[in-house]
Motif scaffolding. Structure first.
Motif, short mmCIF file in Angstrom:
data_model
loop_
_atom_site.label_atom_id
_atom_site.label_comp_id
_atom_site.label_asym_id
_atom_site.label_seq_id
_atom_site.Cartn_x
_atom_site.Cartn_y
_atom_site.Cartn_z
N VAL A 31 0.83 -1.27 0.16
CA VAL A 31 -0.10 0.09 -0.17
C VAL A 31 0.74 1.38 0.11
CG1 VAL A 31 -1.89 1.16 1.03
CG2 VAL A 31 -1.79 -1.30 1.37
N MET A 32 0.74 2.16 -1.03
CA MET A 32 1.76 3.20 -1.36
C MET A 32 0.82 4.51 -0.72
SD MET A 32 4.35 1.76 -2.25
CE MET A 32 5.27 3.33 -2.92
N ASP A 33 1.38 5.24 0.00
CA ASP A 33 0.47 6.43 0.49
C ASP A 33 1.02 7.52 -0.12
OD1 ASP A 33 -0.94 5.07 2.39
OD2 ASP A 33 0.82 4.97 3.79
N GLU A 34 0.34 8.25 -1.00
CA GLU A 34 0.57 9.38 -1.68
C GLU A 34 -0.35 10.45 -1.74
OE1 GLU A 34 2.67 7.63 -5.79
OE2 GLU A 34 1.02 8.79 -6.09
N GLY A 35 0.17 11.54 -1.28
CA GLY A 35 -0.91 12.67 -1.20
C GLY A 35 -2.20 12.31 -0.44
N GLY A 36 -1.80 11.68 0.65
CA GLY A 36 -2.79 11.50 1.71
C GLY A 36 -3.82 10.16 1.18
N LYS A 37 -3.48 9.67 -0.12
CA LYS A 37 -4.41 8.30 -0.48
C LYS A 37 -3.61 6.98 -0.54
CE LYS A 37 -7.58 10.60 -3.77
NZ LYS A 37 -7.91 10.77 -5.24
N HIS A 38 -4.36 6.43 -0.37
CA HIS A 38 -3.71 4.81 -0.26
C HIS A 38 -3.80 4.28 -1.65
CE1 HIS A 38 -3.29 4.92 3.82
NE2 HIS A 38 -5.08 4.68 4.02
N HIS A 39 -2.71 3.74 -2.39
CA HIS A 39 -2.69 3.19 -3.64
C HIS A 39 -2.11 1.92 -3.40
CE1 HIS A 39 -3.25 6.98 -5.84
NE2 HIS A 39 -2.62 7.52 -4.91
N PRO A 40 -2.92 0.75 -3.55
CA PRO A 40 -2.53 -0.62 -3.43
C PRO A 40 -1.96 -1.18 -4.64
CG PRO A 40 -4.94 -0.47 -3.72
CD PRO A 40 -4.43 0.87 -3.63
N VAL A 41 -0.69 -1.99 -4.46
CA VAL A 41 -0.11 -2.35 -5.77
C VAL A 41 0.05 -3.80 -5.45
CG1 VAL A 41 2.02 -2.25 -7.26
CG2 VAL A 41 0.97 -0.18 -6.16
N GLU A 42 -0.36 -4.62 -6.34
CA GLU A 42 -0.18 -6.11 -6.08
C GLU A 42 1.15 -6.62 -6.56
OE1 GLU A 42 -3.09 -9.10 -7.17
OE2 GLU A 42 -4.27 -8.23 -5.21
N VAL A 43 1.93 -7.17 -5.63
CA VAL A 43 3.42 -7.64 -6.10
C VAL A 43 3.53 -9.09 -5.89
CG1 VAL A 43 5.82 -7.43 -5.40
CG2 VAL A 43 4.22 -5.51 -5.10
N THR A 44 3.53 -9.87 -7.16
CA THR A 44 3.67 -11.27 -6.87
C THR A 44 4.95 -11.74 -7.36
OG1 THR A 44 1.60 -11.28 -7.58
CG2 THR A 44 2.53 -13.33 -7.66
N THR A 45 5.62 -12.66 -6.48
CA THR A 45 6.93 -13.38 -6.60
C THR A 45 6.90 -14.09 -8.02
OG1 THR A 45 7.37 -13.40 -4.17
CG2 THR A 45 8.79 -14.79 -5.54
N PHE A 46 7.98 -13.96 -8.67
CA PHE A 46 7.91 -14.87 -10.01
C PHE A 46 7.60 -16.38 -9.51
CE2 PHE A 46 11.84 -11.95 -11.81
CZ PHE A 46 10.65 -11.04 -12.23
N ARG A 47 6.81 -17.00 -10.40
CA ARG A 47 6.52 -18.39 -9.85
C ARG A 47 6.37 -19.16 -11.16
NH1 ARG A 47 0.63 -16.58 -8.40
NH2 ARG A 47 -0.36 -17.39 -10.34
N VAL A 48 6.25 -20.33 -10.80
CA VAL A 48 5.85 -21.36 -11.80
C VAL A 48 4.89 -22.26 -10.92
CG1 VAL A 48 7.92 -21.75 -13.28
CG2 VAL A 48 7.75 -23.04 -11.18
N GLU A 49 3.91 -23.10 -11.79
CA GLU A 49 3.00 -23.90 -11.13
C GLU A 49 3.14 -25.01 -10.86
OE1 GLU A 49 -0.28 -21.85 -13.01
OE2 GLU A 49 -0.16 -20.27 -11.76
N GLY A 50 3.02 -25.60 -9.74
CA GLY A 50 3.25 -27.01 -9.51
C GLY A 50 2.26 -27.75 -10.41
N GLU A 51 2.40 -29.36 -10.17
CA GLU A 51 1.40 -30.01 -10.96
C GLU A 51 -0.14 -29.54 -10.93
OE1 GLU A 51 0.52 -34.36 -10.79
OE2 GLU A 51 2.35 -33.92 -10.05
#
Ligand code: ATP
Ligand code: MG
Length: 407
Positions: A78-98
């Motif tokens: 959650v980034m706080d900018e100018g009194g506002k919350h900006h959520p940013v989704e961050v996902t770790t590089f991944r591969v999917e299991g079986e």
């Protein structure tokens, strides 16, 4: 050039997330739909960040984070900018299991390489990444940019294999063909057709999500609906829903997504539309809205409708849905009838007793009626006002009550 132009459109909160991760020595990029949309000069929905940093490393770098999907490597910063919350989704590089049963994988493994993360993505056009530092650059290991330019929809890897892993991807193919106006490469539709047993195993909520996006985002949803129909998937995703040419193409002429759903399901009628949406686990509100619209008769069947009939129709559909009703009727040459409906409503229309020009207490005082008798009297007033909207004013209602009053 293309990369610099795309980079300039990335919101500052997302840029800041990328900067912090990069300065800490991690790879961090924008991935997926946002990159694709930027290249196409479209406005992205949300910006997803992918990174080589592990979830706990991400959480350690930012003061305000929420472990939204930690098992799958997703942390919301959650980034706080100018009194506002900006959520940013961050996902770790991944591969999917079986993959088991063609549903979501049971586990994912984190990897350090972007290319591996991109390789698990469904279509080449969705397997793009935008690097910002030190200079903007597009990562495109599977030829997604060329496919976008050539208008091609292609899976990352063999379509039979990829659709077999996750049955939703075949449905997504139809959604993206329509949304991005891409043509499926040879073999892709065949793979969709052959994946039917896997598609059947997917939860209906996931079908719904794709159909919703189809109706919200595509200029011509029929491109996707027909692709589902041709490949036999429509019967799987929405058993019993209309599949004729007219029903599949009617939504293209509508703009509002709810009207588009109704335009597709119109021939199924109220009950059929309701059943389809219920099976898809749509929200109650959505079920009721679309079903109400599908209860409308075709404008061509109402050449001599009286004002009272129009008001009665609106009462079954609900006044709150008047704008939708107008758009739906207009699709079938009913614009003049829709206009008449609006005029009739403007001249006076009551949906129930709460819309009478006087309230129940007042009617009770005038008539001495209580309880059930009062309810019946109010219903009569509504009916009389429906026949003659001019009666909906206090003086006229009082006269009417006196006339109706049981002596
Ligand atoms: P939109 O902006 O229209 O939602 P999108 O590309 O962001 O399009 P999402 O469904 O939000 O679509 O998925 C985000 C990204 O995740 C996709 O671009 C794709 O790279 C990947 N993805 C999503 N679902 C799957 C799936 N079932 N199989 C493989 N990759 C997927
Ligand atoms: Mg998305």
């Amino acid at each position: 050039m293309e990369a610099a132009k795309a980079a300039a459109q990335v919101p500052s909160s997302v840029k800041e997330v990328l900067r912090v991760l990069s300065e800490a020595g991690h790879h961090a990029v924008v991935v997926g739909g946002a990159v694709r949309d930027l290249v196409l000069d479209l406005k992205p929905g949300d910006f997803d960040v992918a990174t080589s940093a592990l979830p706990e490393e991400v959480m350690a770098l930012f003061p305000h984070t929420v472990p939204t999907g930690i098992k799958h490597g997703t942390v919301t910063v959650v980034m706080d900018e100018g009194g506002k919350h900006h959520p940013v989704e961050v996902t770790t590089f991944r591969v999917e299991g079986e993959y088991k049963d063609g549903r979501r994988p049971h586990q994912v493994s984190f990897v350090r390489e972007l290319r591996e993360d991109l390789s698990r993505r469904d279509f080449t056009v969705n397997a793009l990444a935008l690097v910002l530092w030190p200079t903007p650059r597009l990562e495109d290991p599977f030829g997604g940019l060329g496919d976008l330019r050539a208008g091609r929809l292609r899976t990352v890897g063999d379509p039979m294999h990829r659709f077999g892993e996750d049955g939703l991807r075949a449905v997504r193919a139809a959604r993206f063909a329509a949304q991005l106006e891409l043509t499926a490469v040879a073999g892709l539709e065949d793979a969709m057709r052959q994946t039917i047993p896997i598609v059947r195993k997917v939860a209906p909520e996931r079908y719904l999500q794709e159909l919703k996006k189809l109706f919200e985002k595509a200029r011509a949803p029929s491109v996707g609906l027909k692709m589902l129909q041709r490949t036999g998937l429509l019967e799987v995703v929405a058993p019993g829903a209309p599949g004729d040419e007219a029903s599949l193409t009617r939504p293209d002429r509508a703009r509002d997504p709810t009207v588009r759903w109704a335009a597709w399901l119109w021939d199924a009628g109220r009950h059929g539309a309701h059943a389809t949406l219920k099976a898809l686990k749509a929200s109650n509100q959505h079920q009721v809205d679309v079903a109400a619209l599908c209860s409308l008769p075709r404008p061509a069947t109402l050449p001599h409708a009286t004002d009272a009939q129009l008001r009665q129709l609106l009462r079954t559909v609900g006044r709150a849905r008047l704008e939708w009703l107008r758009e739906l009727w207009s699709l079938e040459g009913g614009a003049p009838l829709a206009q008449r409906m609006s005029d009739v409503v403007a001249r006076g229309y009551v949906e129930n007793a709460s819309e009478l020009a006087v309230d129940g207490n007042q009617v009770s005082a005038w008539s001495d009626a209580r309880g059930k008798a009062l309810g019946e009297l109010l219903a009569t007033l509504v009916r009389r006002v429906d026949e003659n909207p001019e009666l909906n004013q206090p003086e006229a209602l009082r006269a009417l009550v006196t006339e109706l009053k049981p002596s």
